[in-house]
Design an enzyme around this catalytic site. Structure first.
Site, mmCIF file in Angstrom:
data_model
loop_
_atom_site.group_PDB
_atom_site.id
_atom_site.type_symbol
_atom_site.label_atom_id
_atom_site.label_comp_id
_atom_site.label_asym_id
_atom_site.label_seq_id
_atom_site.Cartn_x
_atom_site.Cartn_y
_atom_site.Cartn_z
ATOM 1 N N ASP A 182 0.809 -1.227 0.000
ATOM 2 C CA ASP A 182 0.000 0.000 0.000
ATOM 3 C C ASP A 182 0.839 1.273 0.000
ATOM 4 O O ASP A 182 0.426 2.298 0.517
ATOM 5 C CB ASP A 182 -0.950 0.047 1.225
ATOM 6 C CG ASP A 182 -1.921 -1.115 1.243
ATOM 7 O OD1 ASP A 182 -2.372 -1.506 0.154
ATOM 8 O OD2 ASP A 182 -2.238 -1.620 2.332
ATOM 9 N N LYS A 236 2.300 2.147 -5.080
ATOM 10 C CA LYS A 236 2.990 1.675 -6.294
ATOM 11 C C LYS A 236 2.107 1.836 -7.523
ATOM 12 O O LYS A 236 2.594 2.126 -8.613
ATOM 13 C CB LYS A 236 3.373 0.190 -6.157
ATOM 14 C CG LYS A 236 4.367 -0.072 -5.040
ATOM 15 C CD LYS A 236 4.621 -1.553 -4.863
ATOM 16 C CE LYS A 236 3.413 -2.316 -4.368
ATOM 17 N NZ LYS A 236 2.923 -1.928 -3.038
ATOM 18 N N HIS A 281 -4.043 -2.279 -6.355
ATOM 19 C CA HIS A 281 -3.527 -0.932 -6.527
ATOM 20 C C HIS A 281 -4.716 -0.027 -6.778
ATOM 21 O O HIS A 281 -5.594 -0.373 -7.549
ATOM 22 C CB HIS A 281 -2.620 -0.851 -7.748
ATOM 23 C CG HIS A 281 -1.446 -1.768 -7.686
ATOM 24 N ND1 HIS A 281 -0.421 -1.585 -6.789
ATOM 25 C CD2 HIS A 281 -1.134 -2.854 -8.387
ATOM 26 C CE1 HIS A 281 0.467 -2.527 -6.972
ATOM 27 N NE2 HIS A 281 0.066 -3.329 -7.920
HETATM 28 P P1 GDP Z 1 -0.147 0.049 -3.822
HETATM 29 O O1 GDP Z 1 -0.636 -1.312 -3.514
HETATM 30 O O2 GDP Z 1 1.261 0.258 -3.416
HETATM 31 O O3 GDP Z 1 -0.395 0.457 -5.236
HETATM 32 O O4 GDP Z 1 -0.965 1.058 -2.896
HETATM 33 P P2 GDP Z 1 -2.540 1.280 -2.839
HETATM 34 O O5 GDP Z 1 -3.031 1.696 -4.164
HETATM 35 O O6 GDP Z 1 -3.223 0.173 -2.173
HETATM 36 O O7 GDP Z 1 -2.630 2.451 -1.782
HETATM 37 C C1 GDP Z 1 -2.200 3.631 -2.048
HETATM 38 C C2 GDP Z 1 -3.335 4.606 -1.819
HETATM 39 O O8 GDP Z 1 -2.761 5.854 -1.650
HETATM 40 C C3 GDP Z 1 -4.300 4.741 -2.968
HETATM 41 O O9 GDP Z 1 -5.584 5.012 -2.477
HETATM 42 C C4 GDP Z 1 -3.761 5.931 -3.734
HETATM 43 O O10 GDP Z 1 -4.746 6.632 -4.479
HETATM 44 C C5 GDP Z 1 -3.236 6.758 -2.624
HETATM 45 N N1 GDP Z 1 -2.080 7.596 -2.923
HETATM 46 C C6 GDP Z 1 -0.963 7.288 -3.649
HETATM 47 N N2 GDP Z 1 -0.100 8.293 -3.594
HETATM 48 C C7 GDP Z 1 -0.659 9.264 -2.823
HETATM 49 C C8 GDP Z 1 -0.224 10.557 -2.381
HETATM 50 O O11 GDP Z 1 0.862 11.008 -2.649
HETATM 51 N N3 GDP Z 1 -1.086 11.235 -1.571
HETATM 52 C C9 GDP Z 1 -2.312 10.750 -1.196
HETATM 53 N N4 GDP Z 1 -3.076 11.489 -0.421
HETATM 54 N N5 GDP Z 1 -2.728 9.538 -1.585
HETATM 55 C C10 GDP Z 1 -1.915 8.812 -2.391
#
Ligand code: GDP
Length: 426
Positions: A12, A15, A40
């Site tokens: 989370d 990525k 994601h």
């Molecule tokens: P992943 O599995 O690494 O892709 O992560 P996730 O998608 O599960 O979680 C990341 C969450 O953080 C998602 O809801 C994104 O929209 C959000 N997100 C990613 N980068 C940022 C950021 O810089 N700021 C904010 N506020 N949210 C972010």
């Protein structure tokens, strides 16, 4: 040029957003491990999407999305995901599925559920997507490769052999209905017809793409601390989350991975059980979770509330090292703008001694965080495009982290949107 995008933490990290962004300049995006057990979240011009099996590059029509041999391939799930995005107006993506990928079988999901039921409160917090039973079978050599779907004799013989064993466990350990061989055969024939248009020899495709100088992204799922070897075993996932595994799970030489963009979250969060040294609780955690919005509250696949914590430099430096990070994208920094001060965990105290090296799980369970405290910046940094325009205290926080993790931070993400990104050394 092959670039990997992986997580340094517990997953989370954001990525999906970074992959979606870097996909603008990519030709091919490859999923190399895991299955539909993590997701994601991507916000772009088409809307908001939670992807589980499709790589995050599927939104661009110039890219090819690849499901590598290392993935746990849930065929109906994949087809539904394709249907879901196209029904929301995304152009039909180009997809290639490795003929060496193995199938996530309907009984893998059942075994996951039955095992969780059996363990009761002592469960591993599985997402019940069948991932652990899938990888167990793969390495026990009773998995089904996509290629095998195309030979009915091979398939029948194997179904018989596998069911003999599975049915004993179903009957005697779980007291559940047995698998019907004929029914399973029919299901697999349906799977074959669904997946047929996408199947190919991915390693040959990537060999040629590398020769032609194409830009290839390997998209990791979860983070280094969920790796079965280097993570917080046994509270880990069942396939390697490390960039090095990208070579195996995609079918390319290891030396082709030139850049490992490691995604690091500006604070800690974790879904599910497991050691978490810098965890915070109560109101302090609730506030951060709430402020985090989508990034804070719930895991994209599980819907479970995330556990919150201060930035853990010990775990993150280790995560970056195990990933072989060449550069870091620091995400979700915007969420921290409300804090008067921020703590960073810079050491673990274990049996009275402070270490900066991430230990094995047994020792980790005894670790107490050693914190340094930095002043907050008390402003909303969303919308800022230039690194120099970030408040000084915010830059100090970033640069403190950079020094601790020993990898250059090249990207700072200050919002969930595709364009909410600051190039640090630009
Ligand atoms: P992943 O599995 O690494 O892709 O992560 P996730 O998608 O599960 O979680 C990341 C969450 O953080 C998602 O809801 C994104 O929209 C959000 N997100 C990613 N980068 C940022 C950021 O810089 N700021 C904010 N506020 N949210 C972010």
């Amino acid at each position: 040029m092959v670039k990997a995008i992986v997580g340094a933490n517990w997953g989370d990290e954001g990525k999906g957003k970074i992959t979606d962004m870097l996909s603008q300049e990519a030709d091919i995006i490859v999923r190399f491990q895991g299955g539909s057990n993590a997701g994601h979240t991507i916000i772009n011009d088409y809307g908001k999407f939670a992807l589980h099996l499709l790589p995050s590059g599927v939104f661009y029509s110039h890219t090819t999305s690849v499901i590598g041999n290392g993935v746990a391939l849930n065929i109906p799930y994949l087809l539904n995901e394709i249907k879901d995005i196209t029904s929301k107006g995304v152009p039909a993506p180009k997809i290639m599925v490795s003929d060496r990928a193995q199938l996530l079988m309907p009984y893998h999901i059942l075994f996951d559920q039955y095992e969780e039921e059996r363990l009761g409160g002592k469960s591993f917090g599985s997402t019940k997507s069948g991932i652990a039973p899938f990888y167990s079978d793969k390495y026990a050599k009773i998995g089904f490769q996509v290629s095998e779907l195309f030979d009915e004799d091979v398939l029948k013989e194997k179904i018989h052999r596998v069911c003999e064993q599975k049915n004993v466990i179903l009957e005697h350990l779980y007291h559940k209905p047995a698998i019907d061989e004929a029914e399973l055969f029919n299901t697999l024939i349906e799977y074959r017809d669904m997946i047929k248009p996408y199947v190919g020899d991915v390693s040959v495709f990537l060999r040629d793409a590398i020769k032609e100088g194409k830009n290839i992204l390997l998209e990791g799922q979860l983070g280094a601390l969920k790796d079965p070897d280097f993570g917080i075993y046994p509270m880990v996932t069942s396939s390697s989350t490390l960039a090095s595994y990208g070579a195996i799970g995609a079918g390319i030489p290891a030396y082709e991975i030139k850049d490992v963009v490691t995604v690091v979250k500006a604070y800690s969060s974790a879904v599910g059980a497991g050691e978490f040294v810098s965890e915070i609780f109560g109101e302090e955690a609730e506030e951060l979770r709430k402020r985090g919005g989508d990034a804070g509250e719930y895991g994209a696949t599980t819907g479970r509330p995330r556990r919150m914590g201060w930035f853990d430099a010990v775990a993150t430096r280790y995560g970056c090292r195990m990933q072989g990070a060449t550069e870091v994208a620091l995400t979700v920094l915007d969420v921290l703008g409300y804090l008067d001060e921020l703590k960073i965990c810079v050491g673990y105290e274990i049996d009275g001694e402070v270490t900066k090296d991430f230990p094995t799980t047994v020792k980790l369970a005894k670790a107490k965080p050693v914190y340094e405290t930095l002043p907050g910046w008390k402003t909303d940094i969303r919308g800022i495009k230039e690194y120099s325009e970030l408040p000084k205290a915010c830059r100090d926080y970033i640069e403190f982290i950079e020094k601790e993790i020993e990898v250059p931070i090249t990207l700072v993400s200050n919002g969930p949107g595709r364009n909410e990104i600051i190039k640090k050394n630009a």
